[in-house]
Design a protein around this motif. Sequence first.
Motif, PDB file in Angstrom:
ATOM      1  N   LEU A 207      39.625  41.065  31.689  1.00  0.00           N
ATOM      2  CA  LEU A 207      39.726  39.618  31.495  1.00  0.00           C
ATOM      3  C   LEU A 207      40.805  39.222  30.489  1.00  0.00           C
ATOM      4  N   THR A 208      41.562  40.192  29.987  1.00  0.00           N
ATOM      5  CA  THR A 208      42.627  39.887  29.035  1.00  0.00           C
ATOM      6  C   THR A 208      43.662  38.917  29.609  1.00  0.00           C
ATOM      7  N   PRO A 209      44.145  39.108  30.842  1.00  0.00           N
ATOM      8  CA  PRO A 209      45.105  38.137  31.382  1.00  0.00           C
ATOM      9  C   PRO A 209      44.552  36.719  31.461  1.00  0.00           C
ATOM     10  N   ASP A 210      43.242  36.577  31.691  1.00  0.00           N
ATOM     11  CA  ASP A 210      42.648  35.241  31.675  1.00  0.00           C
ATOM     12  C   ASP A 210      42.772  34.618  30.287  1.00  0.00           C
ATOM     13  N   ARG A 211      42.491  35.401  29.258  1.00  0.00           N
ATOM     14  CA  ARG A 211      42.604  34.874  27.893  1.00  0.00           C
ATOM     15  C   ARG A 211      44.063  34.508  27.582  1.00  0.00           C
ATOM     16  N   LEU A 212      44.994  35.315  28.073  1.00  0.00           N
ATOM     17  CA  LEU A 212      46.411  35.024  27.887  1.00  0.00           C
ATOM     18  C   LEU A 212      46.819  33.740  28.598  1.00  0.00           C
ATOM     19  N   GLY A 213      46.338  33.569  29.818  1.00  0.00           N
ATOM     20  CA  GLY A 213      46.660  32.365  30.567  1.00  0.00           C
ATOM     21  C   GLY A 213      46.147  31.120  29.874  1.00  0.00           C
ATOM     22  N   ARG A 214      44.916  31.185  29.375  1.00  0.00           N
ATOM     23  CA  ARG A 214      44.344  30.034  28.673  1.00  0.00           C
ATOM     24  C   ARG A 214      45.073  29.760  27.364  1.00  0.00           C
ATOM     25  N   ALA A 215      45.617  30.828  26.760  1.00  0.00           N
ATOM     26  CA  ALA A 215      46.345  30.665  25.495  1.00  0.00           C
ATOM     27  C   ALA A 215      47.722  30.058  25.700  1.00  0.00           C
ATOM     28  N   GLY A 216      48.208  30.047  26.946  1.00  0.00           N
ATOM     29  CA  GLY A 216      49.496  29.442  27.242  1.00  0.00           C
ATOM     30  C   GLY A 216      50.685  30.365  27.059  1.00  0.00           C
ATOM     31  N   ILE A 217      50.496  31.669  27.266  1.00  0.00           N
ATOM     32  CA  ILE A 217      51.609  32.613  27.140  1.00  0.00           C
ATOM     33  C   ILE A 217      52.667  32.336  28.208  1.00  0.00           C
ATOM     34  N   HIS A 218      53.925  32.605  27.874  1.00  0.00           N
ATOM     35  CA  HIS A 218      55.016  32.345  28.810  1.00  0.00           C
ATOM     36  C   HIS A 218      55.010  33.340  29.974  1.00  0.00           C
ATOM     37  N   LYS A 219      54.710  34.630  29.692  1.00  0.00           N
ATOM     38  CA  LYS A 219      54.726  35.638  30.758  1.00  0.00           C
ATOM     39  C   LYS A 219      53.646  36.686  30.516  1.00  0.00           C
ATOM     40  N   ILE A 220      53.036  37.152  31.600  1.00  0.00           N
ATOM     41  CA  ILE A 220      52.025  38.212  31.571  1.00  0.00           C
ATOM     42  C   ILE A 220      52.512  39.372  32.423  1.00  0.00           C
ATOM     43  N   GLY A 221      52.449  40.590  31.868  1.00  0.00           N
ATOM     44  CA  GLY A 221      52.823  41.787  32.606  1.00  0.00           C
ATOM     45  C   GLY A 221      51.594  42.569  33.032  1.00  0.00           C
ATOM     46  N   LEU A 222      51.520  42.942  34.302  1.00  0.00           N
ATOM     47  CA  LEU A 222      50.388  43.675  34.864  1.00  0.00           C
ATOM     48  C   LEU A 222      50.835  45.052  35.335  1.00  0.00           C
ATOM     49  N   GLY A 223      49.845  45.911  35.615  1.00  0.00           N
ATOM     50  CA  GLY A 223      50.157  47.215  36.179  1.00  0.00           C
ATOM     51  C   GLY A 223      48.969  48.151  36.108  1.00  0.00           C
ATOM     52  N   ALA A 224      49.089  49.279  36.800  1.00  0.00           N
ATOM     53  CA  ALA A 224      48.100  50.355  36.741  1.00  0.00           C
ATOM     54  C   ALA A 224      48.853  51.636  36.411  1.00  0.00           C
ATOM     55  N   LEU A 225      48.156  52.597  35.804  1.00  0.00           N
ATOM     56  CA  LEU A 225      48.773  53.883  35.480  1.00  0.00           C
ATOM     57  C   LEU A 225      48.544  54.812  36.668  1.00  0.00           C
ATOM     58  N   PHE A 226      49.594  55.110  37.391  1.00  0.00           N
ATOM     59  CA  PHE A 226      49.462  55.863  38.633  1.00  0.00           C
ATOM     60  C   PHE A 226      49.239  57.346  38.344  1.00  0.00           C
ATOM     61  N   GLY A 227      48.176  57.857  38.926  1.00  0.00           N
ATOM     62  CA  GLY A 227      47.769  59.231  38.717  1.00  0.00           C
ATOM     63  C   GLY A 227      46.301  59.341  38.344  1.00  0.00           C
ATOM     64  N   LEU A 228      45.757  58.273  37.775  1.00  0.00           N
ATOM     65  CA  LEU A 228      44.337  58.287  37.401  1.00  0.00           C
ATOM     66  C   LEU A 228      43.447  58.148  38.634  1.00  0.00           C
ATOM     67  N   GLU A 229      43.902  57.371  39.603  1.00  0.00           N
ATOM     68  CA  GLU A 229      43.139  57.136  40.827  1.00  0.00           C
ATOM     69  C   GLU A 229      44.118  56.954  41.997  1.00  0.00           C
ATOM     70  N   ASP A 230      43.589  56.663  43.168  1.00  0.00           N
ATOM     71  CA  ASP A 230      44.435  56.432  44.336  1.00  0.00           C
ATOM     72  C   ASP A 230      45.353  55.241  44.064  1.00  0.00           C
ATOM     73  N   TRP A 231      46.665  55.472  44.082  1.00  0.00           N
ATOM     74  CA  TRP A 231      47.609  54.427  43.709  1.00  0.00           C
ATOM     75  C   TRP A 231      47.577  53.247  44.678  1.00  0.00           C
ATOM     76  N   ARG A 232      47.234  53.513  45.918  1.00  0.00           N
ATOM     77  CA  ARG A 232      47.221  52.426  46.904  1.00  0.00           C
ATOM     78  C   ARG A 232      46.119  51.408  46.599  1.00  0.00           C
ATOM     79  N   VAL A 233      44.941  51.891  46.297  1.00  0.00           N
ATOM     80  CA  VAL A 233      43.832  50.974  46.016  1.00  0.00           C
ATOM     81  C   VAL A 233      44.057  50.264  44.683  1.00  0.00           C
ATOM     82  N   ASP A 234      44.495  51.013  43.666  1.00  0.00           N
ATOM     83  CA  ASP A 234      44.791  50.381  42.381  1.00  0.00           C
ATOM     84  C   ASP A 234      45.860  49.301  42.531  1.00  0.00           C
ATOM     85  N   SER A 235      46.840  49.555  43.377  1.00  0.00           N
ATOM     86  CA  SER A 235      47.913  48.574  43.572  1.00  0.00           C
ATOM     87  C   SER A 235      47.411  47.332  44.290  1.00  0.00           C
TER      88      SER A 235
END
Length: 373
Positions: A207-235
């Motif tokens: 829920l961190t990106p939600d808190r960032l959005g409510r705070a009015g941040i200019h940009k949010i960066g997302l991602g998953a660390l590939f290798g921990l799980e199936d990259w297709r589903v994480d993506s």
Amino acid sequence: MTSFKEIFEQYNWHSLEKEIYNVTRANVEQVLAKEKITLSDFKTLISPAAKPYLEQMAQRSSALTKKRFGKTMQMYIPMYLSNECQNICTYCGFSMINKIKRKTLTDKEILDEVRYIKSLGYDHILLVTGEANRIVGVSYLKNAIALIREHFSNISIEVQPLDQEEYETLIAEGLYAVLVYQETYHKATYKTHHPKGKKSNFEYRLLTPDRLGRAGIHKIGLGALFGLEDWRVDSFYTALHLKYLQKTYWKTKFSISFPRLRPHQGDVEPKVAMTDADLVQLICAYRLLDEDVELSMSTRESEVFRNNIVNLGITSISAESKTNPGGYAVAPESLEQFEISDERSTAEIKQMIQSQGYEVVWKDWDRNYTTLL
């Protein structure tokens, strides 16, 4: 919807996995015939069945990127402020169980690093720390931003998730963007790799990106660390998260990063391998899904791969990265968070980009623009 959690709980990991792996070549051809790609179509484009169509996807991705961003590439550089961490993460060199020398930069050391980074031409800096609230908490980050804001028009952070009010405090100091990676959206696997510390709280991180959005941040960066799980589903979950955030916080910009597991202190072997061709497929799929999202590539990847990816959809790239606190000018010998792969200088990366007909961009936003509006 009040948060991404409500959407997240509507999906089942194993059902999504089955859908992705059951895609046929006929399904792929139907999707590629469309002008507008949907979130459901994204599952088709990241499926094994889409691999034979990679060239077609790459050409379309390249054209869409040039249409939206032109032939430009933004340069950024990370500056590690501290390797202190109160979490146990199986894949990270900063994990608290690793017996390493810990270091947190002083004000003087921060400015020493800044002087070197500025000499390279950078105007976009990413501040990185381990997750240690008592040592590198909001007051430390606020001070660091205040110290360097006159030197950079664009300051981003990649640190521990914070509360909304804490983000608001940092935004007031000049914070431009926050990168927060879920690592994996598979709850059981997430717990396996984060057994102790505040980061073990899956939902708080989700829920961190939600808190960032409510705070009015200019940009949010997302991602998953590939290798921990199936990259297709994480993506797919990352794309789902992106689309929810774009709809909910429509004034905010977004970026996607593509970190693959790299060697580090306390190594863990990838559960699912992600090949170079897989990563190209994913980059192209994201671009076909979204013309506006920024796609970022770090020095985790090899020289050859980064040379070849410039024309396929990436819009920002790092260079000469050091993943240890003080790695540029203060303490080059201190422990890195992970090993980088592309060790070329900023000048070499700049030349490589320009040789492909692209313009290097050091600055694409300034907080003064907002002040003037």
